[in-house]
Design a protein around this motif. Sequence first.
Motif, PDB file in Angstrom:
ATOM      1  N   TRP A  57       0.826  -1.207  -0.052  1.00  0.00           N
ATOM      2  CA  TRP A  57      -0.017  -0.173   0.110  1.00  0.00           C
ATOM      3  C   TRP A  57       0.845   1.092  -0.051  1.00  0.00           C
ATOM      4  N   LEU A  58       1.943   1.050   0.871  1.00  0.00           N
ATOM      5  CA  LEU A  58       2.863   2.356   1.003  1.00  0.00           C
ATOM      6  C   LEU A  58       3.478   2.614  -0.670  1.00  0.00           C
ATOM      7  N   LEU A  59       3.780   1.647  -1.265  1.00  0.00           N
ATOM      8  CA  LEU A  59       4.292   1.644  -2.632  1.00  0.00           C
ATOM      9  C   LEU A  59       3.643   2.755  -3.586  1.00  0.00           C
ATOM     10  N   GLY A  60       2.281   2.540  -3.390  1.00  0.00           N
ATOM     11  CA  GLY A  60       1.421   3.250  -4.133  1.00  0.00           C
ATOM     12  C   GLY A  60       0.885   4.983  -3.270  1.00  0.00           C
ATOM     13  N   MET A  98       0.033  -9.018   0.832  1.00  0.00           N
ATOM     14  CA  MET A  98      -1.121  -9.209  -0.191  1.00  0.00           C
ATOM     15  C   MET A  98      -0.911  -8.059  -1.067  1.00  0.00           C
ATOM     16  N   ALA A  99      -0.731  -8.501  -2.638  1.00  0.00           N
ATOM     17  CA  ALA A  99      -0.722  -7.362  -3.579  1.00  0.00           C
ATOM     18  C   ALA A  99      -2.147  -7.060  -4.099  1.00  0.00           C
ATOM     19  N   TYR A 107      -2.931   0.830  -7.658  1.00  0.00           N
ATOM     20  CA  TYR A 107      -2.209   2.094  -7.617  1.00  0.00           C
ATOM     21  C   TYR A 107      -0.868   1.588  -8.204  1.00  0.00           C
ATOM     22  N   VAL A 108      -0.663   0.717  -8.896  1.00  0.00           N
ATOM     23  CA  VAL A 108       0.381   0.091  -9.432  1.00  0.00           C
ATOM     24  C   VAL A 108       1.421   0.801 -10.218  1.00  0.00           C
ATOM     25  N   THR A 109       0.781   2.197 -11.031  1.00  0.00           N
ATOM     26  CA  THR A 109       1.558   3.094 -11.832  1.00  0.00           C
ATOM     27  C   THR A 109       2.288   4.093 -10.685  1.00  0.00           C
ATOM     28  N   LYS A 110       1.914   3.950  -9.672  1.00  0.00           N
ATOM     29  CA  LYS A 110       2.583   4.902  -8.451  1.00  0.00           C
ATOM     30  C   LYS A 110       3.768   4.206  -8.032  1.00  0.00           C
ATOM     31  N   TRP A 111       3.942   2.930  -8.006  1.00  0.00           N
ATOM     32  CA  TRP A 111       5.245   2.387  -7.645  1.00  0.00           C
ATOM     33  C   TRP A 111       6.485   2.674  -8.189  1.00  0.00           C
ATOM     34  N   THR A 157       7.057  -8.493 -10.579  1.00  0.00           N
ATOM     35  CA  THR A 157       6.672  -8.363 -11.921  1.00  0.00           C
ATOM     36  C   THR A 157       6.442  -6.750 -12.170  1.00  0.00           C
ATOM     37  N   ALA A 158       5.450  -6.167 -11.466  1.00  0.00           N
ATOM     38  CA  ALA A 158       5.262  -4.868 -11.623  1.00  0.00           C
ATOM     39  C   ALA A 158       6.283  -3.869 -11.599  1.00  0.00           C
ATOM     40  N   LEU A 159       7.124  -4.247 -10.556  1.00  0.00           N
ATOM     41  CA  LEU A 159       8.204  -3.368 -10.289  1.00  0.00           C
ATOM     42  C   LEU A 159       9.157  -3.324 -11.522  1.00  0.00           C
ATOM     43  N   GLN A 160       9.435  -4.776 -11.688  1.00  0.00           N
ATOM     44  CA  GLN A 160      10.604  -4.835 -12.864  1.00  0.00           C
ATOM     45  C   GLN A 160       9.817  -4.245 -14.137  1.00  0.00           C
TER      46      GLN A 160
END
Length: 723
Positions: free
Chosen positions: A592-595, A611-612, A650-654, A679-682
């Motif tokens: 959650w903090l990632l986004g 949990m993602a 909020y994956v685009t904000k990671w 995967t999303a980060l890479q």
Amino acid sequence: MKSLFIAALILVLAICWGCFISSSNAAPSFNVRDNHALLRVSTVSTNGRFAVYSVRHWNEQTNKATTNIEVLDIQTKVTRPLTYSLGVSDNSPVFDPTGNYVIFLSSGRGKQDTQLYYVPVNAGEQSVKPLTSLPIPIETFKVSPVISSDGAFTMLFSSQTYLECNDPTNQITCIANKNEEWEKKGPNTGYVYTKLYVRHWDQYIIEGKVSHVFAQKVILSQDALITINDPVDVMFGMNANSPIPPFGGSEQYDISKSGDSIAINLEVTKDSSVAWTTGWKIFVGTLNNWRDEKSKITVSNLRSISVTDARTQNPTFSPFNDNVLAYLAMTQPGYEADNLHFNLYDLNTQKTNQSIEPVNLDRSISSITWFDERTTIITYPDDGAEVLSLFNIVTKNVTRIIVDGHNAGPAVVVPGKSILITRDSMVAPADVYLLQRDSLTTPFALTQLTAYNRDFLAKFDLPTPEKFYFAGAMGERVQAWVVKPANFNPSVKYPVANVVHGGPESLISDSWSYRWNIQLFTNAGYAVFAINFHGSEGFGLKFKESIQGNWGSYPYQDITSGTDMITSQFPWMDKNRVCALGASYGGYSMNWLLGHNENNRYKCIVTHDGMADTVLGYYSTDELWFPEKEFKGTPFTNPQAYAQYNPINYVTKWRTPTLVIHGGHDYRLEISHGLTVFTALQRQGVPSKMLVFPQENHWTIKPQNSIMWYDNVLDWLNQWIGH
């Protein structure tokens, strides 16, 4: 300009000289290998004069652990090994009803799986003898408190059975044959399911295989303990588990003072509702024919006494009144984290008194131990500690005895006067302590009886944690632990590790850990703080329940505002070098903090088994009651609740450098969550690394894996915020 340069040079030299002085007197760093080298002490059993417990030691060179039994003379504080066989696991020692023999579980002593052994308390390894020699493994056990005039007594033990083993005269052989069939399946490794669970915690379920409690008669004859007749399945034919997996033990069944009654805590598994209901039941029954050598034990009148669809657990007979049974109960069906309160059942009237509520105790009771006829010892989490108190069941008053540290496993030495416990804290692993008072009106004195790791730890600097309080979400008081780095120098600004606990209805407690140990971060040069955010245990039911439907709001506010306040309050913390770390719900918080990493507050993140995706989390987990309570429904009945605080949305904000860790046998939050994050980060080019433990579950348990875990986590911190 020249004078400014000279002044600056003097300042730098002064700082460096302070660093030199500090480092020259520095204690060596306590690391993960040191942590696993510690001797681990279990909870105790006592006969009034002696105490017995297991002590575990792991050898890094062989990567093998040895667990043996030690005996302690309570008066002299002298300890000695009772068993000392290298490479075996001797555990769960208890005294027989005479107090002269110690019975324990052991694996590694022979070709068979785990069996029961015994040894005279005044003897040693050379006198160890097998008590059982069954073709099936024994998992837990409990010994009756009474022995008959014929020298007979009963043991209850648990083992796995199969519902298709439906001939009681041949059940043990049938179980052994079925176990062998499964072991020899070869390439045919498929499972067929018609109901939930498919997987639970860290293993695939075999439909029709359940955990049952068995009764075994034992005779004391000519200075030897001998089992008589085959054990009897007291739950025969029941599609139910006791103890209840994955964590249930011998605390989930009991034998009365007279030996005539038994109580069993069980979970019915006949259909898929086991996955979304929490209604564990307590059954009581009569134990017949245990007093003589010839007759075979039978069980009659087995019946449920639970008066609620909420969870009931841990039946405990009074050793002072044969007709009184205490147990813990929740109020809300479907809520596994509800506060546990105290119930009393009368075997004569067959009625339950649900009004035995401690006065002004808004806490969840962890354990019950009878102290005298009117008083029980209770433990419960409170303000970051596992508190030990006395609870008078007549007046309903609670008397707090120990309010700091982590206090567990009370064992009564003298009723009403003295208690043995194990006690640990963030600065010391578990040891055995004695609580003793002279009379009902005098205070208890606490005496440490063992110090297994004191000499080894003396050379290290293990900073004492401080409690810090601040106004968190909704302006409510929130508690945090703040810990200085080892070899602290007040003139240095230190990088900061923000450790976020799982649960979420759990807490960071003042206890020693062999997984997330605060001292392993302080001794790596980090300042540490850990916040018991909204939803944490030990701060009242309202505070705990506030997280429901608010996973990404109140705890997030506590964690982020707490980070700002704590790093501002303590000048030796460098607020520009903070990394956040968490597992389970703490891992969700990291995702959650990632986004939502406002102003780049956290320079790096470590997310472990988190949990993602809340929707994936529901459909792939084992225990559905958990997300259904936390998100107030299912994804198909309340989709908005799952979408509102879903990290993947909020994956685009990671953008924060992240270390992802996951266990391959984690079926609570299976590995797709970790793979999703990595995967999303890479794919977005965010600096990231993934650490996978194919054989670990939700926790990293194996010592070598734990070492690898810390090596990688500390390397990650050092890379992004280190010295």
